[in-house]
Motif scaffolding. Structure first.
Motif, mmCIF file in Angstrom:
data_model
loop_
_atom_site.group_PDB
_atom_site.id
_atom_site.type_symbol
_atom_site.label_atom_id
_atom_site.label_comp_id
_atom_site.label_asym_id
_atom_site.label_seq_id
_atom_site.Cartn_x
_atom_site.Cartn_y
_atom_site.Cartn_z
ATOM 1 N N ASN A 1 -14.163 -62.321 76.120
ATOM 2 C CA ASN A 1 -12.886 -62.900 75.700
ATOM 3 C C ASN A 1 -11.826 -61.838 75.445
ATOM 4 O OD1 ASN A 1 -13.262 -65.937 75.428
ATOM 5 N ND2 ASN A 1 -15.061 -65.185 74.362
ATOM 6 N N VAL A 2 -12.232 -60.662 74.946
ATOM 7 C CA VAL A 2 -11.264 -59.571 74.784
ATOM 8 C C VAL A 2 -10.732 -59.148 76.149
ATOM 9 C CG1 VAL A 2 -11.008 -57.148 74.123
ATOM 10 C CG2 VAL A 2 -12.176 -58.744 72.596
ATOM 11 N N ALA A 3 -11.631 -58.996 77.123
ATOM 12 C CA ALA A 3 -11.196 -58.623 78.473
ATOM 13 C C ALA A 3 -10.277 -59.682 79.056
ATOM 14 C CB ALA A 3 -12.416 -58.421 79.372
ATOM 15 N N ARG A 4 -10.597 -60.949 78.817
ATOM 16 C CA ARG A 4 -9.772 -62.040 79.332
ATOM 17 C C ARG A 4 -8.384 -62.039 78.688
ATOM 18 N NH1 ARG A 4 -12.980 -66.431 78.159
ATOM 19 N NH2 ARG A 4 -13.961 -66.318 80.208
ATOM 20 N N ALA A 5 -8.305 -61.578 77.442
ATOM 21 C CA ALA A 5 -7.029 -61.578 76.730
ATOM 22 C C ALA A 5 -6.169 -60.370 77.109
ATOM 23 C CB ALA A 5 -7.272 -61.601 75.222
ATOM 24 N N VAL A 6 -6.770 -59.172 77.121
ATOM 25 C CA VAL A 6 -5.974 -57.964 77.326
ATOM 26 C C VAL A 6 -5.891 -57.551 78.795
ATOM 27 C CG1 VAL A 6 -6.594 -57.171 75.025
ATOM 28 C CG2 VAL A 6 -7.893 -56.332 76.986
ATOM 29 N N GLY A 7 -6.882 -57.947 79.607
ATOM 30 C CA GLY A 7 -6.898 -57.527 81.004
ATOM 31 C C GLY A 7 -5.653 -57.939 81.776
ATOM 32 N N PRO A 8 -5.310 -59.230 81.795
ATOM 33 C CA PRO A 8 -4.104 -59.637 82.527
ATOM 34 C C PRO A 8 -2.829 -58.997 81.974
ATOM 35 C CG PRO A 8 -5.515 -61.529 82.110
ATOM 36 C CD PRO A 8 -6.076 -60.386 81.311
ATOM 37 N N ALA A 9 -2.750 -58.807 80.654
ATOM 38 C CA ALA A 9 -1.546 -58.204 80.066
ATOM 39 C C ALA A 9 -1.382 -56.761 80.530
ATOM 40 C CB ALA A 9 -1.625 -58.273 78.545
ATOM 41 N N ILE A 10 -2.465 -55.979 80.450
ATOM 42 C CA ILE A 10 -2.390 -54.580 80.889
ATOM 43 C C ILE A 10 -2.125 -54.522 82.390
ATOM 44 C CG2 ILE A 10 -3.642 -52.403 81.063
ATOM 45 C CD1 ILE A 10 -5.239 -53.238 78.602
ATOM 46 N N ALA A 11 -2.770 -55.406 83.152
ATOM 47 C CA ALA A 11 -2.563 -55.427 84.602
ATOM 48 C C ALA A 11 -1.112 -55.718 84.940
ATOM 49 C CB ALA A 11 -3.482 -56.468 85.239
ATOM 50 N N GLY A 12 -0.486 -56.640 84.196
ATOM 51 C CA GLY A 12 0.919 -56.929 84.448
ATOM 52 C C GLY A 12 1.803 -55.715 84.235
ATOM 53 N N VAL A 13 1.521 -54.950 83.191
ATOM 54 C CA VAL A 13 2.281 -53.724 82.936
ATOM 55 C C VAL A 13 2.067 -52.723 84.063
ATOM 56 C CG1 VAL A 13 2.536 -51.766 81.375
ATOM 57 C CG2 VAL A 13 2.240 -54.067 80.440
ATOM 58 N N LEU A 14 0.818 -52.592 84.540
ATOM 59 C CA LEU A 14 0.522 -51.657 85.621
ATOM 60 C C LEU A 14 1.220 -52.067 86.917
ATOM 61 C CD1 LEU A 14 -3.284 -50.825 85.199
ATOM 62 C CD2 LEU A 14 -1.368 -49.233 85.084
ATOM 63 N N VAL A 15 1.199 -53.354 87.217
ATOM 64 C CA VAL A 15 1.836 -53.823 88.445
ATOM 65 C C VAL A 15 3.327 -53.504 88.427
ATOM 66 C CG1 VAL A 15 2.513 -55.888 89.715
ATOM 67 C CG2 VAL A 15 0.152 -55.620 88.975
ATOM 68 N N VAL A 16 3.987 -53.793 87.311
ATOM 69 C CA VAL A 16 5.428 -53.567 87.218
ATOM 70 C C VAL A 16 5.750 -52.072 87.195
ATOM 71 C CG1 VAL A 16 7.458 -53.878 85.759
ATOM 72 C CG2 VAL A 16 5.850 -55.760 86.078
ATOM 73 N N GLY A 17 4.939 -51.305 86.483
ATOM 74 C CA GLY A 17 5.260 -49.892 86.305
ATOM 75 C C GLY A 17 4.757 -48.979 87.404
ATOM 76 N N ALA A 18 3.629 -49.324 88.023
ATOM 77 C CA ALA A 18 3.020 -48.402 88.977
ATOM 78 C C ALA A 18 2.660 -49.045 90.310
ATOM 79 C CB ALA A 18 1.774 -47.772 88.365
ATOM 80 N N GLY A 19 2.750 -50.361 90.426
ATOM 81 C CA GLY A 19 2.459 -51.016 91.691
ATOM 82 C C GLY A 19 1.064 -51.617 91.744
ATOM 83 N N VAL A 20 0.892 -52.531 92.695
ATOM 84 C CA VAL A 20 -0.380 -53.236 92.820
ATOM 85 C C VAL A 20 -1.498 -52.283 93.237
ATOM 86 C CG1 VAL A 20 -1.591 -55.086 94.032
ATOM 87 C CG2 VAL A 20 0.790 -55.390 93.372
ATOM 88 N N GLY A 21 -1.173 -51.318 94.095
ATOM 89 C CA GLY A 21 -2.195 -50.380 94.546
ATOM 90 C C GLY A 21 -2.816 -49.610 93.394
ATOM 91 N N THR A 22 -1.986 -49.203 92.435
ATOM 92 C CA THR A 22 -2.507 -48.503 91.264
ATOM 93 C C THR A 22 -3.392 -49.414 90.430
ATOM 94 O OG1 THR A 22 -0.542 -47.097 91.185
ATOM 95 C CG2 THR A 22 -1.850 -47.248 89.176
#
Length: 248
Positions: free
Chosen positions: A156-177
């Protein structure tokens, strides 16, 4: 088997170094799995037929559990669980690296993306039963309920924080990162397993695959408690899985 510890603290299993290392590695790996899901949905959300394709990412992620869940359970009972997990996690890291390279090159058509997501989901479906089966070997019998609860917390922690961190990575560094970090989490999980010097498991006669599959079915058939657990899990997980397909 470790010696029972005094007290009934829900955090007691984390005092066991091996369980703690594997628990943290599992948490990181589960978070990385969400990175892949978010990255895949991001690549599809602005394309043609996005409503269908984005939902199919959830299908490609969860369908392996339906198709391979029983197979994963049998493999966990017939093979060395540690080496099974190492092999599958290494394969997932390689697939994740391929997906990252294709994303950086801009060469990820929807069909190929969904295929890779399905293969990565298959790896999760094959390793989950093996890890769950290892827990009784890592902690004392009295700590098994607490260890199971901690595993649920990590999911449940992964389910909560995973998408949030991934969204930051996508916006800041791109999908490839994002895909690169996800592949690194699988590689880190395999590394932790490699560093674990587990004593060789006792030799046992391997039950034939089909016979083991039938034995599992018979056990569930004649175990009312297990049937009730599976029914309740199904009643929750089916609509919950639909929700994750709709959120993007």
């Amino acid at each position: 088997m470790t010696k029972p510890t005094s007290g009934s603290s829900p955090w007691a299993p984390l005092r066991n170094g091996i369980f703690r290392a594997l628990w943290l590695a599992t948490l990181v790996d589960l978070t990385g799995n969400w990175f892949q899901t978010v990255g895949a949905q991001w690549l599809l959300v602005e394309g043609r037929h996005a409503a269908i394709l984005v939902a199919l990412v959830q299908t490609a992620t969860t369908l392996p559990f339906v198709l391979l869940g029983l197979i994963g359970g049998v493999l966990a009972d017939t093979l060395d669980r540690r080496w099974l997990m190492i092999s599958v996690q290494a394969a997932m890291a390689a697939l994740g690296a391929l997906l990252a390279a294709l994303a950086f090159a801009g060469q990820v058509p929807p069909a190929l993306l969904l295929l890779l997501v399905f293969l990565l989901g298959s790896g999760i479906a094959l390793t989950a039963p093996a890890y769950q089966s290892l827990v009784p070997d890592l902690v004392s019998r009295s700590e098994i309920p607490a260890a199971s609860a901690l595993n649920s917390i990590s999911i449940n922690v992964a389910r909560a924080v995973g998408p949030a961190i991934a969204g930051v990575l996508v916006v800041g560094a791109g999908v490839g990162t994002t895909f690169t970090v996800a592949a690194a989490t699988s590689a880190s999980y395999a590394t932790v397993l490699l560093l674990w010097r587990r004593p060789p498991p006792p030799l046992r006669d391997a039950e034939p695959f089909v016979a083991a599959l039938r034995a599992g079915g018979r056990y569930v058939r004649y175990a009312p408690v297990v049937r009730r657990v599976l029914l309740r899990a199904g009643l929750f997980l089916v609509p919950a899985s639909s929700l994750f397909a709709l959120l993007p």
